[in-house]
Design an enzyme around this catalytic site. Structure first.
Site, PDB file in Angstrom:
ATOM      1  N   GLY A   1       0.805  -1.223   0.000  1.00  0.00           N
ATOM      2  CA  GLY A   1       0.000   0.000   0.000  1.00  0.00           C
ATOM      3  C   GLY A   1       0.837   1.271   0.000  1.00  0.00           C
TER       4      GLY A   1
ATOM      5  CG  ASN B   1      -0.531  -7.111   9.287  1.00  0.00           C
ATOM      6  OD1 ASN B   1      -0.271  -5.925   9.188  1.00  0.00           O
ATOM      7  ND2 ASN B   1      -1.534  -7.675   8.617  1.00  0.00           N
TER       8      ASN B   1
ATOM      9  CG  ASN C   1      -5.817  -0.761   1.953  1.00  0.00           C
ATOM     10  OD1 ASN C   1      -6.832  -1.201   2.488  1.00  0.00           O
ATOM     11  ND2 ASN C   1      -4.638  -0.758   2.560  1.00  0.00           N
TER      12      ASN C   1
ATOM     13  CB  CYS D   1      -5.624  -0.735   6.249  1.00  0.00           C
ATOM     14  SG  CYS D   1      -4.307  -1.325   7.316  1.00  0.00           S
TER      15      CYS D   1
ATOM     16  CE  LYS E   1      -6.938  -6.337   0.521  1.00  0.00           C
ATOM     17  NZ  LYS E   1      -5.481  -6.553   0.501  1.00  0.00           N
TER      18      LYS E   1
ATOM     19  CG  ASN F   1      -7.251  -5.287   4.295  1.00  0.00           C
ATOM     20  OD1 ASN F   1      -6.411  -5.846   5.005  1.00  0.00           O
ATOM     21  ND2 ASN F   1      -6.990  -4.205   3.600  1.00  0.00           N
TER      22      ASN F   1
ATOM     23  N   GLY G   1      -4.390 -15.424   6.817  1.00  0.00           N
ATOM     24  CA  GLY G   1      -3.927 -16.816   6.766  1.00  0.00           C
ATOM     25  C   GLY G   1      -5.085 -17.803   6.718  1.00  0.00           C
TER      26      GLY G   1
END
Ligand SMILES: Cc1cc2nc3c(=O)[nH]c(=O)nc-3n(C[C@H](O)[C@H](O)[C@H](O)COP(=O)(O)O)c2cc1C
Length: 303
Positions: free
Chosen positions: A46, A69, A127, A130, A165, A192, A217
């Protein structure tokens, strides 16, 4: 010979496998590990208008089948990206998609405007989702009106195709997807990371300095797969599925649910060459099942 190519309408991909923003650097870092020419496309980290240091550490931690994260969108900014990275990406025959960020709607538009003057970019990924910046996950993708406003502004100012997104941290993802479509987005990327946290029981402190982070994940795959399926019932624009992909069978699940393409994220940290193996898996599946053209499985779920 199997045809793995995908037509997104606004963009032709040689296959449906792209790498997800933030998990593949700016692309060039992965040259020692794999052949970038094999990818359907890559989405770079990003970019805000100016460089950003991101959040203080610790900002990454493993969980059961996942990763939390809180990088906080560390990045080199549009100018350095355009001068130092973009020229080397032009050597590769793959779609380069730039993930663009902003603290305000106007910043998103300014980033797109700057990049509009550069060559070698196939599309932007907006994006608006986030979860781990200072706003505690409060990003435009949390509401239909805020989504509409930023997509509409960027579409009005930029000439390049736009993929929006979305955030999975909402009650009804179809409402947000419809708002983005109404505002003119060319495609949707779902999704996201999921807003998450972890606690150290000895110190009773959060394990991440930012307290919150985004979960990614394999742990999230069934959740984002469900969202892709729901959104595919509501919109006409192509969908890119993202979340927990580690194998060709994961890609197939997303495509059968209605995704036209996918992005692979956290799996790149486990094996930086995993996308080549995934593309190989897709080719094998098509040959074994006598499918001449992979695109024919998009949205083919039998209920
Ligand atoms: C370390 C890390 C950094 C990320 N940075 C970005 C980013 O800059 N922009 C963005 O849109 N998504 C970012 N993401 C989200 C991923 O692109 C992807 O949507 C998410 O990780 C889910 O896919 P996965 O389960 O395959 O990892 C990041 C994810 C991780 C793990």
């Amino acid at each position: 010979m199997t045809d793995l190519s995908i037509d997104l309408g606004f963009l032709q991909l040689k296959n449906p496998v792209l790498t997800a923003s933030g998990t593949f650097g700016y692309g060039v870092e992965f040259v020692p590990f794999m052949d970038l020419n094999k990818l359907g496309g890559l989405v770079v980290k990003g970019l805000y208008f100016h460089p950003r240091p991101g959040n203080p550490p610790p900002r990454l931690m493993e969980t059961a089948s996942g990763l939390i994260n809180a990088i906080g969108l560390q990045g080199i900014g549009v100018k350095r990206f355009s001068e130092e990275i973009l020229p080397s990406l032009k050597d590769y025959d793959t779609a380069v998609i730039v993930n663009i960020c902003g603290d305000t709607d106007e910043e998103y538009a300014a980033v797109a405007d700057y990049l509009d003057k550069q060559e070698g970019i196939a599309a932007y990924e907006l994006n608006i989702s986030c979860p781990n910046t200072k706003r505690d996950g409060r990003c435009p993708a949390l509401g239909p009106d805020t989504t509409y406003a930023v997509v509409n502004l960027v579409k009005k100012t930029s000439w390049r195709p736009l993929i929006t997104k979305l955030s999975p941290n909402v009650t009804d993802i179809t409402e947000i997807a419809s708002a983005a479509q109404e505002a003119g987005t060319d495609g949707l990327a779902l999704a996201n990371t999921f807003l998450a946290m972890a606690i150290d029981v000895e110190t009773r402190r959060p394990k991440l300095a930012n307290v919150f982070g985004g979960l990614s994940g394999p742990a999230i795959k069934p959740l984002t797969l469900r969202m892709v399926y729901q959104v595919a019932q509501h919109v006409q624009v192509p969908i890119i599925g993202i979340g927990g992909i580690v194998a060709g069978s994961d890609v197939l699940e997303y495509m059968i649910a209605g995704a036209s393409a996918v992005e692979v994220g956290t799996a790149n940290f486990i094996d930086p060459g995993i996308t080549e193996k995934i593309i190989h898996d897709l080719d094998k599946y098509c040959r074994q099942n006598s499918i001449p053209n992979l695109a024919q499985i998009i949205g083919s779920l039998k209920t």
